[in-house]
Write a protein that holds these residues in place. Structure first.
Motif, PDB file in Angstrom:
ATOM      1  N   TYR A 300       0.835  -1.200   0.000  1.00  0.00           N
ATOM      2  CA  TYR A 300       0.000   0.000   0.000  1.00  0.00           C
ATOM      3  C   TYR A 300       0.875   1.258   0.000  1.00  0.00           C
ATOM      4  N   ASN A 301       1.861   1.290   0.884  1.00  0.00           N
ATOM      5  CA  ASN A 301       2.719   2.475   0.986  1.00  0.00           C
ATOM      6  C   ASN A 301       3.576   2.668  -0.256  1.00  0.00           C
ATOM      7  N   SER A 302       4.013   1.559  -0.844  1.00  0.00           N
ATOM      8  CA  SER A 302       4.809   1.665  -2.076  1.00  0.00           C
ATOM      9  C   SER A 302       3.980   2.277  -3.197  1.00  0.00           C
ATOM     10  N   LEU A 303       2.721   1.828  -3.317  1.00  0.00           N
ATOM     11  CA  LEU A 303       1.844   2.387  -4.347  1.00  0.00           C
ATOM     12  C   LEU A 303       1.550   3.858  -4.065  1.00  0.00           C
ATOM     13  N   LYS A 304       1.383   4.177  -2.790  1.00  0.00           N
ATOM     14  CA  LYS A 304       1.108   5.557  -2.400  1.00  0.00           C
ATOM     15  C   LYS A 304       2.285   6.457  -2.774  1.00  0.00           C
ATOM     16  N   MET A 305       3.504   5.977  -2.504  1.00  0.00           N
ATOM     17  CA  MET A 305       4.700   6.757  -2.826  1.00  0.00           C
ATOM     18  C   MET A 305       4.900   6.886  -4.331  1.00  0.00           C
ATOM     19  N   SER A 306       4.337   5.947  -5.098  1.00  0.00           N
ATOM     20  CA  SER A 306       4.473   6.008  -6.552  1.00  0.00           C
ATOM     21  C   SER A 306       3.451   6.932  -7.188  1.00  0.00           C
ATOM     22  N   GLY A 307       2.590   7.522  -6.363  1.00  0.00           N
ATOM     23  CA  GLY A 307       1.668   8.521  -6.882  1.00  0.00           C
ATOM     24  C   GLY A 307       0.264   8.028  -7.177  1.00  0.00           C
ATOM     25  N   PHE A 308      -0.066   6.783  -6.818  1.00  0.00           N
ATOM     26  CA  PHE A 308      -1.416   6.274  -7.072  1.00  0.00           C
ATOM     27  C   PHE A 308      -2.390   6.792  -6.024  1.00  0.00           C
ATOM     28  N   SER A 309      -3.615   7.060  -6.470  1.00  0.00           N
ATOM     29  CA  SER A 309      -4.641   7.571  -5.576  1.00  0.00           C
ATOM     30  C   SER A 309      -5.208   6.430  -4.733  1.00  0.00           C
ATOM     31  N   GLU A 310      -6.050   6.794  -3.753  1.00  0.00           N
ATOM     32  CA  GLU A 310      -6.688   5.788  -2.900  1.00  0.00           C
ATOM     33  C   GLU A 310      -7.545   4.837  -3.740  1.00  0.00           C
ATOM     34  N   MET A 311      -8.254   5.389  -4.715  1.00  0.00           N
ATOM     35  CA  MET A 311      -9.089   4.554  -5.565  1.00  0.00           C
ATOM     36  C   MET A 311      -8.247   3.593  -6.408  1.00  0.00           C
ATOM     37  N   ASP A 312      -7.119   4.117  -6.923  1.00  0.00           N
ATOM     38  CA  ASP A 312      -6.199   3.268  -7.678  1.00  0.00           C
ATOM     39  C   ASP A 312      -5.718   2.101  -6.823  1.00  0.00           C
ATOM     40  N   ILE A 313      -5.281   2.445  -5.619  1.00  0.00           N
ATOM     41  CA  ILE A 313      -4.683   1.435  -4.731  1.00  0.00           C
ATOM     42  C   ILE A 313      -5.709   0.375  -4.364  1.00  0.00           C
ATOM     43  N   GLN A 314      -6.937   0.814  -4.079  1.00  0.00           N
ATOM     44  CA  GLN A 314      -7.991  -0.145  -3.731  1.00  0.00           C
ATOM     45  C   GLN A 314      -8.244  -1.104  -4.892  1.00  0.00           C
ATOM     46  N   MET A 315      -8.292  -0.561  -6.108  1.00  0.00           N
ATOM     47  CA  MET A 315      -8.521  -1.397  -7.283  1.00  0.00           C
ATOM     48  C   MET A 315      -7.376  -2.380  -7.495  1.00  0.00           C
ATOM     49  N   ILE A 316      -6.147  -1.894  -7.351  1.00  0.00           N
ATOM     50  CA  ILE A 316      -4.981  -2.750  -7.547  1.00  0.00           C
ATOM     51  C   ILE A 316      -4.959  -3.891  -6.536  1.00  0.00           C
ATOM     52  N   MET A 317      -5.205  -3.560  -5.283  1.00  0.00           N
ATOM     53  CA  MET A 317      -5.135  -4.584  -4.244  1.00  0.00           C
ATOM     54  C   MET A 317      -6.309  -5.557  -4.351  1.00  0.00           C
ATOM     55  N   ASP A 318      -7.479  -5.069  -4.765  1.00  0.00           N
ATOM     56  CA  ASP A 318      -8.604  -5.968  -5.013  1.00  0.00           C
ATOM     57  C   ASP A 318      -8.272  -6.941  -6.146  1.00  0.00           C
ATOM     58  N   SER A 319      -7.610  -6.432  -7.175  1.00  0.00           N
ATOM     59  CA  SER A 319      -7.274  -7.273  -8.319  1.00  0.00           C
ATOM     60  C   SER A 319      -6.268  -8.356  -7.940  1.00  0.00           C
ATOM     61  N   GLU A 320      -5.425  -8.056  -6.952  1.00  0.00           N
ATOM     62  CA  GLU A 320      -4.404  -9.024  -6.533  1.00  0.00           C
ATOM     63  C   GLU A 320      -4.934 -10.051  -5.537  1.00  0.00           C
ATOM     64  N   ASN A 321      -6.057  -9.766  -4.919  1.00  0.00           N
ATOM     65  CA  ASN A 321      -6.565 -10.637  -3.858  1.00  0.00           C
ATOM     66  C   ASN A 321      -7.800 -11.424  -4.264  1.00  0.00           C
ATOM     67  N   ASN A 322      -8.122 -11.430  -5.582  1.00  0.00           N
ATOM     68  CA  ASN A 322      -9.299 -12.158  -6.052  1.00  0.00           C
ATOM     69  C   ASN A 322      -8.985 -12.925  -7.330  1.00  0.00           C
ATOM     70  N   PHE A 323      -9.587 -14.109  -7.435  1.00  0.00           N
ATOM     71  CA  PHE A 323      -9.490 -14.862  -8.683  1.00  0.00           C
ATOM     72  C   PHE A 323     -10.426 -14.222  -9.709  1.00  0.00           C
ATOM     73  N   PRO A 324     -10.083 -14.293 -10.997  1.00  0.00           N
ATOM     74  CA  PRO A 324     -10.862 -13.581 -12.018  1.00  0.00           C
ATOM     75  C   PRO A 324     -12.360 -13.885 -12.023  1.00  0.00           C
ATOM     76  N   LEU A 325     -12.751 -15.153 -11.878  1.00  0.00           N
ATOM     77  CA  LEU A 325     -14.185 -15.458 -11.889  1.00  0.00           C
ATOM     78  C   LEU A 325     -14.888 -14.825 -10.694  1.00  0.00           C
ATOM     79  N   ASN A 326     -14.250 -14.891  -9.523  1.00  0.00           N
ATOM     80  CA  ASN A 326     -14.830 -14.252  -8.333  1.00  0.00           C
ATOM     81  C   ASN A 326     -14.906 -12.735  -8.506  1.00  0.00           C
ATOM     82  N   TYR A 327     -13.871 -12.186  -9.130  1.00  0.00           N
ATOM     83  CA  TYR A 327     -13.816 -10.738  -9.363  1.00  0.00           C
ATOM     84  C   TYR A 327     -14.963 -10.317 -10.287  1.00  0.00           C
ATOM     85  N   LEU A 328     -15.159 -11.080 -11.371  1.00  0.00           N
ATOM     86  CA  LEU A 328     -16.237 -10.775 -12.311  1.00  0.00           C
ATOM     87  C   LEU A 328     -17.596 -10.906 -11.632  1.00  0.00           C
ATOM     88  N   GLU A 329     -17.772 -11.969 -10.846  1.00  0.00           N
ATOM     89  CA  GLU A 329     -19.036 -12.171 -10.135  1.00  0.00           C
ATOM     90  C   GLU A 329     -19.339 -10.971  -9.231  1.00  0.00           C
TER      91      GLU A 329
END
Length: 466
Positions: A300-329
């Motif tokens: 989270y802090n690395s993404l924050k330091m790289s200039g990503f917004s809170e919404m960006d970070i939430q999306m990125i971390m959600d994408s990393e913590n879910n399998f694609p079918l679950n994500y689509l559902e």
């Protein structure tokens, strides 16, 4: 006996016949499934010939000149249409020579396949797909797909035939001759014809000799298996010897017969193998021995330091913590929608074939569904994006976001939004979210500042652990 169009003259006589009238569903199948393949001229020829058939099942004798007038087509156009009907099995042409009347043609119209047999026929289904495209095929399939109801928890209490109707078994013997005659009258004496993609470049006899030497037998559905062998030969250029090798790895040891499904899987494993997914390039602290939760904090802090917004970070971390079918559902459920079987198959295909990490596939799904506002994932469109991302070495969700930002900026120069063309149709313009329209400038940190921030982070994590 085959003829070319020069042998069909306006003065040539013909008759047309059909074994039984078309049902309403057969007419629907003919119109919606066959017409896109055969074209309007062939469809018109079929319906025109059908209209001439009387209650006896045949027409009166007609001149081809009358057919030319009715259809307003030349004799060559009629022959071209006739060949299309013959090639797909809707028409058989017979000819004989009469000493007085000359050449006489008989056109036998055939019934279209049932919906079930049409969609189970690989050649017909693929031909329709190549004609109308994936989107239209999906709509046609949805229209004709049967609805099987779940009866879980129910108990059947229906009455049987013998509970309701009087039936005397001894009548079967007494009326056997009449019953056989009635049954035989509904049997078509001509052999069933199947649409075939078979050509002569494959030596079938040599292939049969090869499997027989190994003591292997053909499956029960010999014609269907032969068709599949020829399709794979045309598709991948598999030789007769290689085909025998595939059969040697996919037969039932008890019956000695080839298992068609195992054979198909063996071929696909070799010629269309799954692509190994690349590992997502996630920034982690490899030096410190951090727990999973601490790594997430570090991420989270690395993404924050790289200039990503809170919404960006939430999306990125959600994408990393879910399998694609679950994500689509989850995306579909949040909008009150549902995931279609075609979408499930497409996501599974992306996971096995694209090589993209799950997190990148999730960003792709989000882009199509939320940004492009597509209600469903369409195979041709999604595969086009996935192919471009794979070739562009996009192997992390933040790279995917930056890539979309980049094409957004390029598109602004041309006064248009970023889009992946779908069959050359202009996609409606949509308002892009913050992470596409307003990219944050990334500031390059000096090595000294980066080391200092990491040290501060380790101290912070240590304090939290205490």
């Amino acid at each position: 006996m085959k003829s070319n169009w020069k042998e069909v003259q306006p003065k040539s006589i013909f008759q047309v016949g059909i074994s039984s009238p078309l049902s309403d569903q057969e007419r629907e199948v003919l119109t919606l499934l066959y017409q896109p393949i055969i074209g309007s001229d062939a469809f018109s020829l079929y319906t025109t010939l059908l209209s001439e058939i009387e209650t006896t099942g045949t027409s009166e004798s007609l001149f081809h000149a009358e057919l030319i007038t009715m259809m307003n087509k030349s004799i060559k156009q009629i022959l071209d249409a006739r060949k299309k009907l013959e090639g797909i099995g809707l028409l058989d042409t017979f000819v004989k020579n009469d000493p007085e009347l000359g050449t006489i043609f008989f056109y036998r119209l055939n019934h279209p396949e049932t919906v079930e047999r049409f969609f189970k026929d690989e050649v017909l289904t693929l031909t329709l797909l190549n004609t109308v495209g994936q989107r239209k095929l999906d709509k046609l399939f949805a229209r004709f797909r049967p609805n099987f109801f779940s009866l879980a928890g129910y108990e059947e209490i229906s009455a049987s035939f013998k509970d309701v109707y009087l039936f005397k078994e001894e009548q079967i013997v007494a009326q056997n001759k009449q019953l056989q005659q009635i049954e035989a009258s509904f049997e078509d004496p001509r052999p069933a014809k199947k649409i075939s993609a078979v050509n002569e470049s494959f030596d079938w006899a040599y292939f049969i000799q090869g499997i027989e030497r190994l003591g292997i037998k053909l499956p029960d559905n010999k014609d269907g298996f032969k068709e599949e062998v020829f399709i794979f030969h045309n598709l991948f250029g598999i030789t007769e010897l290689d085909m025998v090798d595939f059969c040697s790895k996919s037969f039932d040891y008890y019956t000695g017969k080839i298992d068609a499904k195992d054979f198909e899987r063996a071929v696909y494993r070799t010629y269309d193998p799954d692509k190994q997914q690349r590992k997502s390039e996630v920034v982690q602290n490899e030096q410190a021995n951090l727990s999973e939760a601490d790594q997430q904090t570090y991420r989270y802090n690395s993404l924050k330091m790289s200039g990503f917004s809170e919404m960006d970070i939430q999306m990125i971390m959600d994408s990393e913590n879910n399998f694609p079918l679950n994500y689509l559902e989850a995306l579909k459920n949040s909008k009150g929608g549902y995931t279609t079987p075609q979408e499930r198959s497409l996501v599974k295909y992306l996971v096995s074939k694209s090589g993209l990490p799950n997190s990148v596939i999730n960003i792709l799904i989000n882009y199509v569904y939320n940004i492009q506002k597509q209600p469903t994932l369409k195979a041709d469109y999604v595969n086009r994006i996935a192919n471009e991302w794979a070739q562009s070495e996009i192997v992390s969700p933040e790279k995917a976001i930056e890539h979309v930002r980049e094409i957004a900026q390029k598109s602004k120069t041309n006064q248009s939004k970023p889009r992946y063309p779908q069959n050359n149709r202009v996609i409606r313009q949509e308002t892009l979210p913050d992470w596409v329209d307003n990219p944050v400038e990334e500031k390059k940190l000096s090595p000294e500042r980066q080391a200092e921030l990491e040290r501060e982070l380790r101290e912070l994590l240590k304090e939290e652990g205490d």
